[in-house]
Scaffold this motif. Structure first.
Motif, PDB file in Angstrom:
ATOM      1  N   ASN A  89      -0.552  28.578  27.265  1.00  0.00           N
ATOM      2  CA  ASN A  89      -1.897  28.900  27.746  1.00  0.00           C
ATOM      3  C   ASN A  89      -2.170  30.390  27.888  1.00  0.00           C
ATOM      4  O   ASN A  89      -3.292  30.779  28.219  1.00  0.00           O
TER       5      ASN A  89
ATOM      6  N   ARG B  27       5.273  21.558  20.458  1.00  0.00           N
ATOM      7  CA  ARG B  27       6.078  20.639  19.646  1.00  0.00           C
ATOM      8  C   ARG B  27       7.409  20.404  20.355  1.00  0.00           C
ATOM      9  O   ARG B  27       8.109  21.354  20.703  1.00  0.00           O
TER      10      ARG B  27
ATOM     11  N   PRO C 149      -3.784  18.965  32.080  1.00  0.00           N
ATOM     12  CA  PRO C 149      -4.775  19.468  31.121  1.00  0.00           C
ATOM     13  C   PRO C 149      -4.130  19.798  29.779  1.00  0.00           C
ATOM     14  O   PRO C 149      -2.986  20.257  29.727  1.00  0.00           O
ATOM     15  N   ARG C 150      -4.852  19.595  28.716  1.00  0.00           N
ATOM     16  CA  ARG C 150      -4.339  19.868  27.377  1.00  0.00           C
ATOM     17  C   ARG C 150      -4.061  21.362  27.212  1.00  0.00           C
ATOM     18  O   ARG C 150      -4.921  22.197  27.502  1.00  0.00           O
ATOM     19  N   PRO C 151      -2.857  21.734  26.753  1.00  0.00           N
ATOM     20  CA  PRO C 151      -2.567  23.167  26.563  1.00  0.00           C
ATOM     21  C   PRO C 151      -3.411  23.763  25.442  1.00  0.00           C
ATOM     22  O   PRO C 151      -3.839  23.053  24.524  1.00  0.00           O
ATOM     23  N   LYS C 152      -3.631  25.070  25.513  1.00  0.00           N
ATOM     24  CA  LYS C 152      -4.453  25.743  24.510  1.00  0.00           C
ATOM     25  C   LYS C 152      -3.764  25.824  23.153  1.00  0.00           C
ATOM     26  O   LYS C 152      -4.427  25.827  22.117  1.00  0.00           O
ATOM     27  N   ARG C 153      -2.448  25.928  23.183  1.00  0.00           N
ATOM     28  CA  ARG C 153      -1.690  25.965  21.928  1.00  0.00           C
ATOM     29  C   ARG C 153      -0.941  24.647  21.747  1.00  0.00           C
ATOM     30  O   ARG C 153      -0.643  23.946  22.707  1.00  0.00           O
ATOM     31  N   THR C 154      -0.619  24.343  20.510  1.00  0.00           N
ATOM     32  CA  THR C 154       0.164  23.149  20.214  1.00  0.00           C
ATOM     33  C   THR C 154       1.568  23.302  20.771  1.00  0.00           C
ATOM     34  O   THR C 154       2.192  24.362  20.625  1.00  0.00           O
TER      35      THR C 154
ATOM     36  N   ILE D 269       3.636  17.444  30.787  1.00  0.00           N
ATOM     37  CA  ILE D 269       2.561  18.168  30.119  1.00  0.00           C
ATOM     38  C   ILE D 269       1.443  17.203  29.704  1.00  0.00           C
ATOM     39  O   ILE D 269       0.249  17.506  29.848  1.00  0.00           O
ATOM     40  N   ALA D 270       1.817  16.016  29.227  1.00  0.00           N
ATOM     41  CA  ALA D 270       0.810  15.031  28.821  1.00  0.00           C
ATOM     42  C   ALA D 270      -0.042  14.558  29.991  1.00  0.00           C
ATOM     43  O   ALA D 270      -1.198  14.151  29.808  1.00  0.00           O
TER      44      ALA D 270
ATOM     45  N   MET E   5       4.092  25.582  29.547  1.00  0.00           N
ATOM     46  CA  MET E   5       2.645  25.636  29.743  1.00  0.00           C
ATOM     47  C   MET E   5       2.140  27.066  29.887  1.00  0.00           C
ATOM     48  O   MET E   5       1.055  27.403  29.393  1.00  0.00           O
TER      49      MET E   5
END
Length: 212
Positions: free
Chosen positions: A165, A29, A22-27, A18-19, A161
C-alpha cells in the motif's frame, strides 16, 4: 479450532489475514517454494519463469529461519531500504519486530531475487528454539509455540500490506553492476559462498542473475 488448524502454514495465515481486510493497492502473490535445500530450485524456477515480469516485482519477503521470534528483516546488502522497512513495521514495533539488518545472506529463497536485483527481505528470527531441533527427529508438533506462530504471521501480514500500500516502491530494481557490488562486499563473502555451492559460474556466464 483444532490443534491441526492452528498449525497451518504461515503463508496461508497471512493470505487469510490480508483477504479479510481491505484490498491492497498492489498485487500480492503468495508462493510456497520447493527444493530450497537441494539448490534453491523452486525459487530459481520461479525467477526464470517470471523473468519478464521482474521489473514489476516491488519486493519479495521470505520467512525461512525457523519458528523463533521475528525481530525484523534482513535487507540483503541494501541499507537504503532499512528506513522504509522499519517504517513498515511500526505497527508491531512494540513486539520488538521493527528491526532492519543490511546483512546479505545466501541459503534461502531470496537469493535468486537478489541476483536479479529485486528488493528482497528475509525475516530475521531468533534461532535458539530452532537450532536445537533442526532437521532432527525431535522436531515434532509439540515444539510449536502457537502464540508465537500467530504473532509471526501477523508481523508478516503487516509488512506485506505496508509494502503493497505504500505510495512509492520499496526500492528500485538494481542493475547487474549494483548486484555485483553486493556480491563483492567482503562483509558478506557471498562470492566465496557462491563458489562453494556451485552458483558462481552461472552468475559469471549470465545463466543466473541479472544480465545488465
Amino acid at each position: 479450532r483444532s490443534p491441526i488448524e492452528d498449525l497451518r502454514p504461515m503463508v496461508a495465515d497471512v493470505a487469510r489475514a490480508i483477504a479479510a481486510g481491505p484490498r491492497p493497492k498492489r498485487t500480492v502473490r503468495f508462493v510456497l517454494f520447493t527444493s530450497e535445500e537441494t539448490g534453491l530450485l523452486g525459487s530459481l524456477g520461479y525467477v526464470r519463469a517470471h523473468r519478464a515480469e521482474l521489473d514489476r516485482h516491488v519486493a519479495v519477503l521470505i520467512h525461512d529461519i525457523g519458528d523463533g521470534k521475528t525481530t525484523g528483516y534482513f535487507t540483503n546488502g541494501r541499507p537504503e531500504l532499512d528506513a522504509r522497512v522499519k517504517a513498515s513495521l511500526a505497527p508491531v514495533a512494540a513486539w520488538g519486530a521493527a528491526g532492519a539488518n543490511e546483512e546479505a545472506i545466501l541459503g534461502t529463497d531470496n537469493f535468486d531475487f537478489l541476483l536479479e536485483g529485486v528488493p528482497n527481505l528475509v525475516a530475521n528470527q531468533e534461532t535458539g528454539r530452532y537450532l536445537a531441533d533442526y532437521h532432527a527427529e525431535s522436531d515434532t508438533f509439540d515444539k510449536v509455540d502457537l502464540e508465537l506462530a500467530r504473532k509471526n504471521a501477523a508481523i508478516a501480514a503487516v509488512a506485506v500490506m505496508a509494502i503493497a500500500n505504500a505510495p512509492e516502491r520499496l526500492g528500485p530494481r538494481q542493475s547487474r553492476a549494483e548486484v555485483a557490488a553486493i556480491l563483492a562486499d567482503p562483509r558478506w563473502k557471498l562470492g566465496e559462498q557462491m563458489k562453494t555451492y556451485g552458483i558462481w559460474a552461472d552468475w559469471e556466464s549470465g545463466a543466473r542473475g541479472r544480465v545488465r
